[in-house]
Motif scaffolding. Structure first.
Motif, PDB file in Angstrom:
ATOM      1  N   TRP A 231     -33.204 -20.119  29.408  1.00  0.00           N
ATOM      2  CA  TRP A 231     -32.830 -18.970  29.832  1.00  0.00           C
ATOM      3  C   TRP A 231     -33.979 -18.425  30.771  1.00  0.00           C
ATOM      4  O   TRP A 231     -33.764 -17.807  32.054  1.00  0.00           O
ATOM      5  N   ALA A 232     -35.100 -18.677  30.353  1.00  0.00           N
ATOM      6  CA  ALA A 232     -36.593 -17.959  31.117  1.00  0.00           C
ATOM      7  C   ALA A 232     -36.897 -18.798  32.152  1.00  0.00           C
ATOM      8  O   ALA A 232     -37.831 -18.691  32.790  1.00  0.00           O
ATOM      9  N   ASP A 233     -36.793 -19.974  32.061  1.00  0.00           N
ATOM     10  CA  ASP A 233     -37.290 -21.128  32.837  1.00  0.00           C
ATOM     11  C   ASP A 233     -38.659 -21.241  32.505  1.00  0.00           C
ATOM     12  O   ASP A 233     -39.419 -21.101  33.439  1.00  0.00           O
ATOM     13  N   ALA A 234     -39.048 -21.278  31.194  1.00  0.00           N
ATOM     14  CA  ALA A 234     -40.420 -21.279  30.971  1.00  0.00           C
ATOM     15  C   ALA A 234     -40.686 -22.483  29.993  1.00  0.00           C
ATOM     16  O   ALA A 234     -40.078 -23.186  29.604  1.00  0.00           O
ATOM     17  N   SER A 235     -42.056 -22.977  30.041  1.00  0.00           N
ATOM     18  CA  SER A 235     -42.487 -24.206  29.298  1.00  0.00           C
ATOM     19  C   SER A 235     -42.452 -24.050  28.008  1.00  0.00           C
ATOM     20  O   SER A 235     -42.564 -25.077  27.072  1.00  0.00           O
ATOM     21  N   GLN A 239     -44.065 -18.250  25.928  1.00  0.00           N
ATOM     22  CA  GLN A 239     -43.862 -17.764  27.206  1.00  0.00           C
ATOM     23  C   GLN A 239     -42.496 -17.453  27.486  1.00  0.00           C
ATOM     24  O   GLN A 239     -42.367 -15.951  28.249  1.00  0.00           O
ATOM     25  N   ALA A 240     -41.262 -17.799  26.875  1.00  0.00           N
ATOM     26  CA  ALA A 240     -40.188 -17.447  27.196  1.00  0.00           C
ATOM     27  C   ALA A 240     -40.024 -16.135  26.599  1.00  0.00           C
ATOM     28  O   ALA A 240     -39.167 -15.248  27.164  1.00  0.00           O
ATOM     29  N   LEU A 241     -40.379 -15.788  25.396  1.00  0.00           N
ATOM     30  CA  LEU A 241     -40.176 -14.418  24.634  1.00  0.00           C
ATOM     31  C   LEU A 241     -41.081 -13.384  25.517  1.00  0.00           C
ATOM     32  O   LEU A 241     -40.722 -12.296  25.689  1.00  0.00           O
ATOM     33  N   VAL A 242     -42.047 -13.594  26.242  1.00  0.00           N
ATOM     34  CA  VAL A 242     -42.880 -12.644  26.964  1.00  0.00           C
ATOM     35  C   VAL A 242     -41.651 -12.369  28.218  1.00  0.00           C
ATOM     36  O   VAL A 242     -41.595 -11.245  28.505  1.00  0.00           O
ATOM     37  N   SER A 243     -41.415 -13.379  28.788  1.00  0.00           N
ATOM     38  CA  SER A 243     -40.333 -13.271  30.172  1.00  0.00           C
ATOM     39  C   SER A 243     -39.256 -12.337  29.391  1.00  0.00           C
ATOM     40  O   SER A 243     -38.670 -11.559  30.108  1.00  0.00           O
ATOM     41  N   GLU A 311     -48.762 -17.085  31.462  1.00  0.00           N
ATOM     42  CA  GLU A 311     -49.219 -17.678  32.571  1.00  0.00           C
ATOM     43  C   GLU A 311     -48.155 -17.912  33.447  1.00  0.00           C
ATOM     44  O   GLU A 311     -47.122 -18.480  33.266  1.00  0.00           O
ATOM     45  N   GLY A 312     -48.379 -17.245  34.674  1.00  0.00           N
ATOM     46  CA  GLY A 312     -47.187 -17.371  35.755  1.00  0.00           C
ATOM     47  C   GLY A 312     -46.181 -16.325  35.608  1.00  0.00           C
ATOM     48  O   GLY A 312     -45.105 -16.334  36.090  1.00  0.00           O
TER      49      GLY A 312
END
Length: 394
Positions: A231-235, A239-243, A311-312
């Motif tokens: 869903w967040a396109d995170a690695s 990171q996905a939870l932050v997004s 990051e990013g």
């Protein structure tokens, strides 16, 4: 499809269904022992119900194999149906918005929910069509399950739920839960819940049509392990939870369930410290090092409030939690079907009971662990008076 549904309806006659459902033979709800209920205990659920045909096999078959099952159970299922059954057994008063057909499966679904104390008066019953059902193959060797779901027909649409029924369903509700199905109807219910300032919890099991619109209205999210990174396109999951918290500013917390590896939760903090930013992946690694692997009961490890950086992606002020799962001996582990629904039901109870996050995650892991000791999504769901819950419910 209609031929297959007709075959199932004719094969599983009512006496056969009664035998496998064990209608009237389930344990009593132990109301005499129930106490200290949350102050406002009405919960609304909107989503899927079904009949589950659970076949246990010695090992999952290879393509074109013919094998025999070692046991068979026919039981109610569906994410929303399971989670609300969990809540009813814990002593709350759940009301379910869904749809079934007026067939043997549909009548079985309603009977079982009513028997467990779920209010089914807001479930639409179609005179025509077929009720949803799921084939579930439980592998005794790997302790995994494979699900093949057939949606009901006709599907639920907003016009199926009258305005008076919607208002009656939401009357006095403490929280509204959506499993991501029936999205058009769910959006109508969700917007009315927002208008009435009723908190919303979303089960984000996988990407579904309309799910993003529901997430924008949510106060709490519980995700499957695969959902957040996609869903967040995170690695990474942190990171996905932050997004997720950055993109969904109404979210108070988001939880990712990881099966036997427990869960990860990110809770939003309004007033954070004026400290340096902390890399969220590094913070998770430091929490993992604090796990006591010799402890078999569920525990929770938490960070301090910090400015968590992905990051990013960006930075959010919050607190990170790791919840461990119960270490269930292989001799006791029977079936993981519905473990996520049990976990979600327990999280909803914990919100109503105003548990701390640490208590909530440990409680939810205990409820999910109890479920895994029996076949099917509901058989193992604990009742409020269960001794395993005594340290949480007094």
């Amino acid at each position: 499809m209609s031929n297959l549904c007709t075959m199932i309806s004719s094969t599983f006659t009512q006496p056969f269904l009664n035998s496998y459902y064990n209608f009237g033979s389930r344990r009593p709800r132990c109301r005499a022992n129930m106490c200290s209920q949350p102050q406002n205990d009405v919960v609304i659920g909107c989503g899927g119900v079904s009949i589950d045909f659970l076949a246990t096999v010695a090992a999952y078959p290879n393509p074109d194999d013919k094998i025999r099952s070692t046991s068979l159970k026919v039981q109610g299922g569906g994410n929303a149906g399971n989670a609300l059954t969990c809540l009813a057994r814990l002593g709350l008063k759940p009301r379910l918005i869904s749809k079934v057909a007026d067939d043997s499966q549909g009548r079985g679904i309603l009977d079982e929910l009513q028997d467990d104390g779920v209010d089914t008066s807001f479930i639409v019953v179609s005179k025509e069509g077929t009720s949803p059902f799921t084939y579930i193959i439980v592998d005794s060797q790997t302790k995994t399950r494979t699900c093949i779901h057939t949606p009901g027909h006709p599907p639920m649409i907003p016009d199926d739920l009258t305005e008076s029924s919607l208002l009656s369903a939401l009357d006095g509700a403490r929280i509204v839960y959506f499993d991501g199905r029936l999205y058009e109807t769910a959006l109508v219910v969700a917007h009315e819940a927002v208008r009435k300032n009723i908190p919303i919890l979303i089960d984000a099991e996988r990407p579904r049509e309309g799910l993003d619109d529901l997430l924008k209205l949510a106060d709490y999210v519980v995700c499957s392990a695969k959902f957040p990174k996609v869903w967040a396109d995170a690695s990474t999951i942190p990171q996905a939870l932050v997004s997720m918290l950055l993109r969904l500013p109404n979210i108070k917390f988001a939880i990712v369930t990881l099966g036997k590896d427990g869960c990860i939760m990110l809770e939003r903090s309004i007033n954070g410290p004026s400290t340096e930013e902390v890399d969220v992946d590094s913070l998770l690694e430091s929490l993992e090092l604090r796990k006591n692997k010799s402890v078999s009961v569920p525990t929770c490890i938490s960070s301090s409030v910090a400015k968590l950086k992905a990051e990013g992606i960006g930075t959010v002020c919050g607190k990170l939690y790791i919840g461990t799962a119960e270490s269930i001996p292989s001799s006791e582990l029977v079936d993981t079907t519905g473990a996520g629904d049990a976990f979600i039901g327990a999280v909803i109870y914990a919100i109503c009971a105003k548990f701390s996050p640490e208590t909530m995650l440990s409680f939810a892991a205990n409820v999910a662990g109890a479920k895994c000791r029996d076949l099917g999504a509901r058989s193992g769901l604990p009742y409020r008076a269960d001794p395993r819950l005594a340290s949480f419910i007094h």
